[in-house]
Design a protein around this motif. Structure first.
Motif, PDB file in Angstrom:
ATOM      1  N   ALA A  16       5.766   3.249 -11.126  1.00  0.00           N
ATOM      2  CA  ALA A  16       4.817   2.242 -11.611  1.00  0.00           C
ATOM      3  C   ALA A  16       4.101   1.579 -10.440  1.00  0.00           C
ATOM      4  O   ALA A  16       2.887   1.346 -10.481  1.00  0.00           O
ATOM      5  N   ILE A  17       4.852   1.297  -9.380  1.00  0.00           N
ATOM      6  CA  ILE A  17       4.270   0.677  -8.182  1.00  0.00           C
ATOM      7  C   ILE A  17       3.246   1.608  -7.544  1.00  0.00           C
ATOM      8  O   ILE A  17       2.131   1.190  -7.199  1.00  0.00           O
ATOM      9  N   GLN A  18       3.598   2.883  -7.399  1.00  0.00           N
ATOM     10  CA  GLN A  18       2.668   3.836  -6.803  1.00  0.00           C
ATOM     11  C   GLN A  18       1.431   4.037  -7.677  1.00  0.00           C
ATOM     12  O   GLN A  18       0.326   4.214  -7.169  1.00  0.00           O
ATOM     13  N   SER A  19       1.601   3.980  -8.983  1.00  0.00           N
ATOM     14  CA  SER A  19       0.465   4.090  -9.903  1.00  0.00           C
ATOM     15  C   SER A  19      -0.507   2.940  -9.698  1.00  0.00           C
ATOM     16  O   SER A  19      -1.728   3.125  -9.721  1.00  0.00           O
ATOM     17  N   ALA A  20       0.051   1.735  -9.489  1.00  0.00           N
ATOM     18  CA  ALA A  20      -0.796   0.562  -9.241  1.00  0.00           C
ATOM     19  C   ALA A  20      -1.508   0.675  -7.900  1.00  0.00           C
ATOM     20  O   ALA A  20      -2.703   0.370  -7.789  1.00  0.00           O
ATOM     21  N   ILE A  21      -0.799   1.099  -6.877  1.00  0.00           N
ATOM     22  CA  ILE A  21      -1.377   1.230  -5.537  1.00  0.00           C
ATOM     23  C   ILE A  21      -2.591   2.159  -5.558  1.00  0.00           C
ATOM     24  O   ILE A  21      -3.647   1.856  -4.981  1.00  0.00           O
ATOM     25  N   ILE A  22      -2.447   3.278  -6.262  1.00  0.00           N
ATOM     26  CA  ILE A  22      -3.542   4.256  -6.322  1.00  0.00           C
ATOM     27  C   ILE A  22      -4.660   3.777  -7.247  1.00  0.00           C
ATOM     28  O   ILE A  22      -5.836   3.779  -6.893  1.00  0.00           O
ATOM     29  N   GLY A  23      -4.274   3.320  -8.441  1.00  0.00           N
ATOM     30  CA  GLY A  23      -5.272   2.936  -9.441  1.00  0.00           C
ATOM     31  C   GLY A  23      -6.065   1.695  -9.074  1.00  0.00           C
ATOM     32  O   GLY A  23      -7.238   1.569  -9.432  1.00  0.00           O
ATOM     33  N   MET A  24      -5.418   0.764  -8.345  1.00  0.00           N
ATOM     34  CA  MET A  24      -6.089  -0.485  -7.985  1.00  0.00           C
ATOM     35  C   MET A  24      -6.619  -0.477  -6.548  1.00  0.00           C
ATOM     36  O   MET A  24      -7.096  -1.494  -6.054  1.00  0.00           O
ATOM     37  N   HIS A  25      -6.507   0.671  -5.886  1.00  0.00           N
ATOM     38  CA  HIS A  25      -7.076   0.870  -4.551  1.00  0.00           C
ATOM     39  C   HIS A  25      -6.637  -0.204  -3.553  1.00  0.00           C
ATOM     40  O   HIS A  25      -7.461  -0.825  -2.879  1.00  0.00           O
ATOM     41  N   PHE A  26      -5.328  -0.416  -3.462  1.00  0.00           N
ATOM     42  CA  PHE A  26      -4.820  -1.408  -2.512  1.00  0.00           C
ATOM     43  C   PHE A  26      -5.158  -1.050  -1.063  1.00  0.00           C
ATOM     44  O   PHE A  26      -5.158  -1.911  -0.189  1.00  0.00           O
ATOM     45  N   ASN A  27      -5.475   0.229  -0.825  1.00  0.00           N
ATOM     46  CA  ASN A  27      -5.831   0.642   0.538  1.00  0.00           C
ATOM     47  C   ASN A  27      -7.195   0.098   0.968  1.00  0.00           C
ATOM     48  O   ASN A  27      -7.576   0.214   2.130  1.00  0.00           O
ATOM     49  N   TRP A  28      -7.938  -0.498   0.031  1.00  0.00           N
ATOM     50  CA  TRP A  28      -9.188  -1.170   0.410  1.00  0.00           C
ATOM     51  C   TRP A  28      -8.915  -2.354   1.331  1.00  0.00           C
ATOM     52  O   TRP A  28      -9.768  -2.735   2.119  1.00  0.00           O
ATOM     53  N   TYR A  29      -7.731  -2.931   1.196  1.00  0.00           N
ATOM     54  CA  TYR A  29      -7.457  -4.210   1.840  1.00  0.00           C
ATOM     55  C   TYR A  29      -6.751  -4.098   3.193  1.00  0.00           C
ATOM     56  O   TYR A  29      -6.725  -5.050   3.956  1.00  0.00           O
ATOM     57  N   THR A  30      -6.176  -2.947   3.468  1.00  0.00           N
ATOM     58  CA  THR A  30      -5.502  -2.754   4.745  1.00  0.00           C
ATOM     59  C   THR A  30      -5.387  -1.267   5.039  1.00  0.00           C
ATOM     60  O   THR A  30      -5.319  -0.443   4.111  1.00  0.00           O
ATOM     61  N   ASP A  31      -5.354  -0.925   6.327  1.00  0.00           N
ATOM     62  CA  ASP A  31      -5.180   0.468   6.729  1.00  0.00           C
ATOM     63  C   ASP A  31      -3.713   0.822   6.939  1.00  0.00           C
ATOM     64  O   ASP A  31      -3.386   1.963   7.248  1.00  0.00           O
ATOM     65  N   SER A  32      -2.828  -0.142   6.786  1.00  0.00           N
ATOM     66  CA  SER A  32      -1.404   0.059   7.002  1.00  0.00           C
ATOM     67  C   SER A  32      -0.716   0.529   5.720  1.00  0.00           C
ATOM     68  O   SER A  32      -0.721  -0.177   4.710  1.00  0.00           O
ATOM     69  N   LYS A  33      -0.114   1.717   5.760  1.00  0.00           N
ATOM     70  CA  LYS A  33       0.606   2.229   4.599  1.00  0.00           C
ATOM     71  C   LYS A  33       1.798   1.345   4.260  1.00  0.00           C
ATOM     72  O   LYS A  33       2.126   1.141   3.088  1.00  0.00           O
ATOM     73  N   LEU A  34       2.455   0.822   5.302  1.00  0.00           N
ATOM     74  CA  LEU A  34       3.597  -0.063   5.078  1.00  0.00           C
ATOM     75  C   LEU A  34       3.165  -1.314   4.331  1.00  0.00           C
ATOM     76  O   LEU A  34       3.808  -1.724   3.358  1.00  0.00           O
ATOM     77  N   ALA A  35       2.063  -1.922   4.784  1.00  0.00           N
ATOM     78  CA  ALA A  35       1.560  -3.136   4.133  1.00  0.00           C
ATOM     79  C   ALA A  35       1.164  -2.859   2.686  1.00  0.00           C
ATOM     80  O   ALA A  35       1.423  -3.672   1.789  1.00  0.00           O
ATOM     81  N   VAL A  36       0.542  -1.709   2.439  1.00  0.00           N
ATOM     82  CA  VAL A  36       0.142  -1.327   1.085  1.00  0.00           C
ATOM     83  C   VAL A  36       1.359  -1.212   0.178  1.00  0.00           C
ATOM     84  O   VAL A  36       1.378  -1.716  -0.952  1.00  0.00           O
ATOM     85  N   ASN A  37       2.406  -0.558   0.670  1.00  0.00           N
ATOM     86  CA  ASN A  37       3.616  -0.375  -0.136  1.00  0.00           C
ATOM     87  C   ASN A  37       4.347  -1.689  -0.367  1.00  0.00           C
ATOM     88  O   ASN A  37       4.865  -1.943  -1.462  1.00  0.00           O
ATOM     89  N   LEU A  38       4.390  -2.550   0.651  1.00  0.00           N
ATOM     90  CA  LEU A  38       5.031  -3.853   0.493  1.00  0.00           C
ATOM     91  C   LEU A  38       4.280  -4.704  -0.528  1.00  0.00           C
ATOM     92  O   LEU A  38       4.889  -5.378  -1.364  1.00  0.00           O
ATOM     93  N   TYR A  39       2.937  -4.656  -0.460  1.00  0.00           N
ATOM     94  CA  TYR A  39       2.143  -5.432  -1.412  1.00  0.00           C
ATOM     95  C   TYR A  39       2.283  -4.865  -2.820  1.00  0.00           C
ATOM     96  O   TYR A  39       2.359  -5.624  -3.796  1.00  0.00           O
ATOM     97  N   GLY A  40       2.308  -3.540  -2.938  1.00  0.00           N
ATOM     98  CA  GLY A  40       2.490  -2.920  -4.253  1.00  0.00           C
ATOM     99  C   GLY A  40       3.795  -3.357  -4.906  1.00  0.00           C
ATOM    100  O   GLY A  40       3.834  -3.661  -6.101  1.00  0.00           O
ATOM    101  N   LYS A  41       4.842  -3.407  -4.116  1.00  0.00           N
ATOM    102  CA  LYS A  41       6.148  -3.847  -4.616  1.00  0.00           C
ATOM    103  C   LYS A  41       6.094  -5.315  -5.032  1.00  0.00           C
ATOM    104  O   LYS A  41       6.624  -5.704  -6.082  1.00  0.00           O
ATOM    105  N   TYR A  42       5.456  -6.130  -4.203  1.00  0.00           N
ATOM    106  CA  TYR A  42       5.289  -7.549  -4.518  1.00  0.00           C
ATOM    107  C   TYR A  42       4.528  -7.722  -5.825  1.00  0.00           C
ATOM    108  O   TYR A  42       4.931  -8.497  -6.706  1.00  0.00           O
TER     109      TYR A  42
END
Length: 204
Positions: A16-42
């Protein structure tokens, strides 16, 4: 593949977290994969701690998607000390390092909601909707919305989204845009132009 509404399995939280990360384009906000995954979990645990309705869809035995909603007068579905602790800790660090960043987004949503509720009294909010991109099927989001509508007929609901997401999905399903606001997110050295959007619908 047969789509079926089931109880959400804890082991599918990661999907579910990975679905949100991809669908909501969290990578727009940072180039860090770690930060993206931490934010997705949050983001997931934040919305799970608010949810009063959790609707999960499975294709055979594979997680296909999930919808979370917070409805007035209903009890929370999720209790987790770890989840609540993670949200609080992330918020503290986030406020410390990104002052003036995401708060602009939250203020825009608050402003739109204040305007919307001058003439409307909604019964609840869709707070999370994501489809598993690994499931190559159409209609997952629509099936989740249909199930949600069948449980909440006659109720007025709203949701927040933005132009980083597929907001057209809601427009094609009878949601009305009742608020919009252009903002600029300043996240460290990264600047992101966004349009915040508020949608509403009386469920039939």
């Amino acid at each position: 593949m047969k789509l079926e509404i089931r109880e959400l399995r804890k082991k599918d939280y990661k999907k579910a977290i990975q679905s949100a990360i991809i669908g909501m384009h969290f990578n727009w906000y940072t180039d860090s994969k770690l930060a993206v995954n931490l934010y997705g979990k949050y983001f997931w645990y934040l919305e799970m701690t608010r949810a009063t309705q959790v609707i999960a869809l499975y294709a055979d035995d594979e997680f296909a998607g999930v919808l979370l909603a917070e409805m007035k007068g209903e009890h929370k579905k999720f209790r987790s000390f770890w989840g609540s602790f993670y949200v609080k800790a992330f918020n503290m660090l986030h406020n410390l390092f990104t002052k003036g960043g995401v708060s602009v987004y939250e203020e825009a949503n608050e402003e739109m909601f204040a305007q919307y509720t001058k003439t409307n009294t909604p019964d609840g909010e869709i707070i999370f909707l994501a489809a598993n991109p690994e499931i190559k099927m159409k209609g997952i989001g629509s099936a989740l919305l249909r199930e949600f509508a069948s449980r909440n007929k006659g109720k007025e609901i709203y949701l927040y989204t933005d132009n980083a997401c597929t907001y057209e999905f809601y427009e094609h399903r009878g949601f009305h845009r009742v608020g919009e606001k252009d903002i600029v997110l300043q996240l460290g050295k990264k600047q992101v132009d966004l349009q915040c959007l508020l949608y509403s619908k009386v469920l039939l």
